[in-house]
Scaffold this motif. Structure first.
Motif, PDB file in Angstrom:
ATOM      1  N   MET A  16     -17.979  13.776  -4.293  1.00 31.54           N
ATOM      2  CA  MET A  16     -18.642  13.371  -5.533  1.00 31.54           C
ATOM      3  C   MET A  16     -17.617  13.141  -6.641  1.00 31.54           C
ATOM      4  O   MET A  16     -17.728  12.203  -7.430  1.00 31.54           O
ATOM      5  CB  MET A  16     -19.654  14.442  -5.949  1.00 31.54           C
ATOM      6  CG  MET A  16     -20.774  13.927  -6.824  1.00 31.54           C
ATOM      7  SD  MET A  16     -22.153  15.080  -6.900  1.00 31.54           S
ATOM      8  CE  MET A  16     -22.738  15.036  -5.227  1.00 31.54           C
ATOM      9  N   CYS A  19     -15.928   9.759  -5.961  1.00 29.55           N
ATOM     10  CA  CYS A  19     -16.811   8.640  -6.340  1.00 29.55           C
ATOM     11  C   CYS A  19     -16.869   8.480  -7.854  1.00 29.55           C
ATOM     12  O   CYS A  19     -16.809   7.350  -8.367  1.00 29.55           O
ATOM     13  CB  CYS A  19     -18.216   8.876  -5.791  1.00 29.55           C
ATOM     14  SG  CYS A  19     -18.361   8.737  -4.003  1.00 29.55           S
ATOM     15  N   ALA A  20     -16.957   9.596  -8.576  1.00 29.48           N
ATOM     16  CA  ALA A  20     -17.009   9.541 -10.041  1.00 29.48           C
ATOM     17  C   ALA A  20     -15.711   8.959 -10.606  1.00 29.48           C
ATOM     18  O   ALA A  20     -15.744   8.129 -11.524  1.00 29.48           O
ATOM     19  CB  ALA A  20     -17.252  10.937 -10.613  1.00 29.48           C
ATOM     20  N   LEU A 139     -19.600  18.022 -11.158  1.00 29.44           N
ATOM     21  CA  LEU A 139     -20.636  16.998 -11.274  1.00 29.44           C
ATOM     22  C   LEU A 139     -21.688  17.140 -10.169  1.00 29.44           C
ATOM     23  O   LEU A 139     -21.398  17.616  -9.074  1.00 29.44           O
ATOM     24  CB  LEU A 139     -20.015  15.598 -11.197  1.00 29.44           C
ATOM     25  CG  LEU A 139     -18.975  15.246 -12.274  1.00 29.44           C
ATOM     26  CD1 LEU A 139     -18.458  13.843 -12.050  1.00 29.44           C
ATOM     27  CD2 LEU A 139     -19.583  15.370 -13.665  1.00 29.44           C
ATOM     28  N   LYS A 141     -25.504  15.050  -8.510  1.00 29.32           N
ATOM     29  CA  LYS A 141     -25.988  13.702  -8.200  1.00 29.32           C
ATOM     30  C   LYS A 141     -26.539  12.991  -9.429  1.00 29.32           C
ATOM     31  O   LYS A 141     -26.412  11.763  -9.545  1.00 29.32           O
ATOM     32  CB  LYS A 141     -27.060  13.787  -7.104  1.00 29.32           C
ATOM     33  CG  LYS A 141     -26.494  14.186  -5.746  1.00 29.32           C
ATOM     34  CD  LYS A 141     -27.578  14.199  -4.679  1.00 29.32           C
ATOM     35  CE  LYS A 141     -26.988  14.576  -3.330  1.00 29.32           C
ATOM     36  NZ  LYS A 141     -28.015  14.608  -2.247  1.00 29.32           N
ATOM     37  N   ASP A 143     -25.437  13.375 -12.526  1.00 29.58           N
ATOM     38  CA  ASP A 143     -24.258  12.918 -13.263  1.00 29.58           C
ATOM     39  C   ASP A 143     -23.688  11.642 -12.647  1.00 29.58           C
ATOM     40  O   ASP A 143     -23.323  10.699 -13.354  1.00 29.58           O
ATOM     41  CB  ASP A 143     -23.175  14.011 -13.263  1.00 29.58           C
ATOM     42  CG  ASP A 143     -23.631  15.275 -13.943  1.00 29.58           C
ATOM     43  OD1 ASP A 143     -24.395  15.176 -14.922  1.00 29.58           O
ATOM     44  OD2 ASP A 143     -23.236  16.364 -13.504  1.00 29.58           O
ATOM     45  N   LEU A 144     -23.611  11.619 -11.328  1.00 25.10           N
ATOM     46  CA  LEU A 144     -23.067  10.450 -10.632  1.00 25.10           C
ATOM     47  C   LEU A 144     -23.959   9.228 -10.843  1.00 25.10           C
ATOM     48  O   LEU A 144     -23.456   8.099 -10.968  1.00 25.10           O
ATOM     49  CB  LEU A 144     -22.927  10.760  -9.142  1.00 25.10           C
ATOM     50  CG  LEU A 144     -21.980   9.858  -8.345  1.00 25.10           C
ATOM     51  CD1 LEU A 144     -20.570   9.966  -8.886  1.00 25.10           C
ATOM     52  CD2 LEU A 144     -22.007  10.241  -6.865  1.00 25.10           C
ATOM     53  N   THR A 145     -25.271   9.434 -10.896  1.00 26.44           N
ATOM     54  CA  THR A 145     -26.201   8.333 -11.160  1.00 26.44           C
ATOM     55  C   THR A 145     -25.984   7.741 -12.548  1.00 26.44           C
ATOM     56  O   THR A 145     -25.999   6.521 -12.731  1.00 26.44           O
ATOM     57  CB  THR A 145     -27.658   8.827 -11.027  1.00 26.44           C
ATOM     58  OG1 THR A 145     -27.864   9.356  -9.722  1.00 26.44           O
ATOM     59  CG2 THR A 145     -28.636   7.693 -11.273  1.00 26.44           C
ATOM     60  N   PHE A 148     -22.750   5.740 -12.480  1.00 29.22           N
ATOM     61  CA  PHE A 148     -22.972   4.476 -11.781  1.00 29.22           C
ATOM     62  C   PHE A 148     -23.755   3.494 -12.661  1.00 29.22           C
ATOM     63  O   PHE A 148     -23.459   2.291 -12.682  1.00 29.22           O
ATOM     64  CB  PHE A 148     -23.719   4.732 -10.468  1.00 29.22           C
ATOM     65  CG  PHE A 148     -24.003   3.491  -9.676  1.00 29.22           C
ATOM     66  CD1 PHE A 148     -22.984   2.820  -9.016  1.00 29.22           C
ATOM     67  CD2 PHE A 148     -25.294   2.972  -9.599  1.00 29.22           C
ATOM     68  CE1 PHE A 148     -23.237   1.673  -8.292  1.00 29.22           C
ATOM     69  CE2 PHE A 148     -25.559   1.829  -8.879  1.00 29.22           C
ATOM     70  CZ  PHE A 148     -24.528   1.179  -8.217  1.00 29.22           C
ATOM     71  N   SER A 199     -20.271   8.128 -19.972  1.00 30.10           N
ATOM     72  CA  SER A 199     -20.181   8.209 -18.509  1.00 30.10           C
ATOM     73  C   SER A 199     -19.045   9.125 -18.074  1.00 30.10           C
ATOM     74  O   SER A 199     -19.134   9.811 -17.055  1.00 30.10           O
ATOM     75  CB  SER A 199     -19.988   6.814 -17.909  1.00 30.10           C
ATOM     76  OG  SER A 199     -18.698   6.309 -18.218  1.00 30.10           O
ATOM     77  N   ALA A 203     -16.906  14.241 -16.854  1.00 32.29           N
ATOM     78  CA  ALA A 203     -16.043  14.068 -15.684  1.00 32.29           C
ATOM     79  C   ALA A 203     -14.562  14.192 -16.061  1.00 32.29           C
ATOM     80  O   ALA A 203     -13.839  15.042 -15.549  1.00 32.29           O
ATOM     81  CB  ALA A 203     -16.307  12.714 -15.042  1.00 32.29           C
TER      82      ALA A 203
END
Length: 272
Positions: A16, A19-20, A139, A141, A143-145, A148, A199, A203
């Protein structure tokens, strides 16, 4: 050491975090030419302070009213960002002072307001460090949304309006006369910058984002608002910083900024 590094990615938090980092690097790379070529780099730092009290207020509201944290944070940050921008422009027009002076007054005042909100609510623990420097390892899911979604917003806005951005950067008055959508871009630009800051807030931190947005375009000066080279530079800096942070147990956001700064120093040394 390398074996342990790759074994980390068997855990969800590491995947995660990667990806972030990729999404934030791409977002910063897409927005970087607009910010730097328009000479608005200071706005990233200003916004990271302007959203601070809104973020704190959002966290407090989510705790006391049992509401979704990201929803409260986004609303609170948007309100304080817009309010701070309006006050800064109002001071600028009324007093005819330099733009950076009005921005500095507002960002320090809003930062002070955020600290007062934290200190006056002892029942809820909020660390300013987590907002300004972030922690990509914590983070989830949701947060990742959000990250994104910010990437998609910036990508669509930059790519679909590319010719309008290019005209806006060259000569705003001529672009408006020529029929380009200058009014839309003037309203869209602070929205995109605020979305980018938000965003990366939890992070890599709000203070790190302004550097991540600025450095890629300083490494490669593009001729257009959209540049694959700038995006690739941003992605490379993000991934290298991420790898070094995991290998040496350093914080991810500051490590990425240090990698970018080292690249900038190398370019300066070797430039003829």
């Amino acid at each position: 050491m390398l074996t342990n590094f790759f074994q980390l990615f068997s855990f969800d938090f590491a995947r995660m975090a990667l990806c972030a980092t990729v999404l934030i690097s791409l977002t910063c790379g897409l927005l970087s030419p607009v910010v730097v070529l328009k000479q608005r780099s200071y706005l990233g730092d200003t916004l990271s302070h302007l959203v601070f009290p809104g973020v704190v207020a959002g966290i407090l509201c989510s705790q006391f009213m049992s509401m979704p944290q990201w929803g409260c944070v986004v609303v609170g940050a948007a309100v304080t960002a817009l309010l701070g921008t309006f006050i800064s422009e109002w001071i600028l027009k009324k007093l005819q002072c330099p733009p950076d002076s009005a921005a500095i007054v507002c960002l320090t005042t809003f930062f002070a307001l955020g600290i007062v909100l934290i200190s006056s609510n002892k029942g809820v623990r909020i660390s300013p460090d987590s907002i300004f420097f972030g922690d990509v390892l914590t983070l989830n899911k949701i947060d990742l949304t959000v990250i994104f979604s910010a990437f998609i917003l910036v990508a669509v806005a930059i790519i679909s309006l590319k010719k309008h951005w290019d005209a806006w950067l060259v000569d705003t008055e001529f672009a408006e006369i020529a029929g380009f959508r200058v009014g839309l871009l003037n309203k869209l630009f602070p929205v995109l910058l605020t979305a980018s800051v938000l965003s990366g807030l939890f992070a890599v931190g709000g203070l790190m984002i302004s550097a991540l947005i600025t450095i890629p375009t300083l490494l490669y000066a593009p001729r257009s608002v959209f540049s694959f080279t700038v995006v690739l530079f941003s992605l490379g800096i993000g991934l290298l910083g991420f790898a070094l942070a995991f290998l040496f147990n350093w914080p991810v956001g500051p490590t990425i900024v240090l990698v970018g700064f080292a690249c900038l120093i190398c370019k300066t040394c070797f430039k003829k």
